[in-house]
Design an enzyme around this catalytic site. Sequence first.
Site, short mmCIF file in Angstrom:
data_model
loop_
_atom_site.label_atom_id
_atom_site.label_comp_id
_atom_site.label_asym_id
_atom_site.label_seq_id
_atom_site.Cartn_x
_atom_site.Cartn_y
_atom_site.Cartn_z
N HIS A 1 -16.72 -17.07 17.11
CA HIS A 1 -15.94 -17.95 15.85
C HIS A 1 -16.33 -17.93 14.48
O HIS A 1 -17.62 -18.60 14.40
CB HIS A 1 -15.71 -19.35 16.97
CG HIS A 1 -14.89 -20.43 15.78
ND1 HIS A 1 -15.34 -20.97 14.73
CD2 HIS A 1 -13.70 -20.58 15.92
CE1 HIS A 1 -14.31 -21.90 14.35
NE2 HIS A 1 -13.27 -21.46 15.06
N ASP A 2 -15.78 -17.51 13.63
CA ASP A 2 -15.87 -17.68 12.42
C ASP A 2 -17.22 -17.32 11.86
O ASP A 2 -17.70 -17.84 10.84
CB ASP A 2 -15.68 -18.98 12.01
CG ASP A 2 -14.05 -19.51 11.69
OD1 ASP A 2 -13.17 -18.77 12.47
OD2 ASP A 2 -13.64 -20.52 11.29
N LYS B 1 -6.86 -16.82 11.28
CA LYS B 1 -6.48 -18.08 11.34
C LYS B 1 -6.77 -18.65 9.96
O LYS B 1 -7.36 -18.44 9.24
CB LYS B 1 -7.21 -18.59 12.44
CG LYS B 1 -8.64 -18.85 12.17
CD LYS B 1 -9.42 -19.63 13.43
CE LYS B 1 -10.79 -20.17 13.11
NZ LYS B 1 -10.96 -21.39 12.45
#
Length: 226
Positions: A36-37, A123
């Site tokens: 994630h990210d 996203k």
Amino acid sequence: MPVPAITPYPMPLDLDPPAGGPSWRPDPRRAALLIHDMQRYFTRALPAGTSPTTALLTNIARVRDAAGAHGMPVLYSAQPGGATRTERGLLHDLWGPGLRAVPEDRDIEPSLAPRAGDTVIHKTRWSAFHRTGLAAALARAGRDQLIVCGVFAHLGCLFTAADAFTHDVEPFLLTDAVADFTPDEHRAALTFAARRFAVVLDTATLLTRLHDQGVPDAARTAPGTP
């Protein structure tokens, strides 16, 4: 406001699962991994060469190798950068324009860069499920478990794990393969998730449980294992 500079702190390895929380067990035949990210815009706020950064990078790499060893899908969430005011929505009110559409902001940490066959989910909100193809990608792959690691524990990682739960996907959060602004926020995110919607466990435990289902020993004993 920009992402604050993060002071070194030790990974929380002494969290006890709360009574009444979920008790799912990770299964490499059902699970996918979400990194994630881990983009440079976020990771440059982390302290270089010390904890939690060193453990974060090492443990994500270990889990990624284990996922690859057993054919588990590996997905990344990433923001494309250069979002318009409308695309940012209310995030703009608290965090400003966010990352730019330039390599020094957008690129994923080189040591964790996606490999052939990995999937990048773009996203614009904290949750990697919000207006993205993540749920559909998991369904196509026949996966109903999601292992979440990356940054930041009390923001995107927590919201993504909660959203997995609402999609009937069993979420797993890794105590020592996420990082946060402060140790208190790190602990609070994991404690809340463990009480309400996720299995919270450390990297070593995850790898042991995956190994019990047939992941090769090499993934558990990678060089640099703390």
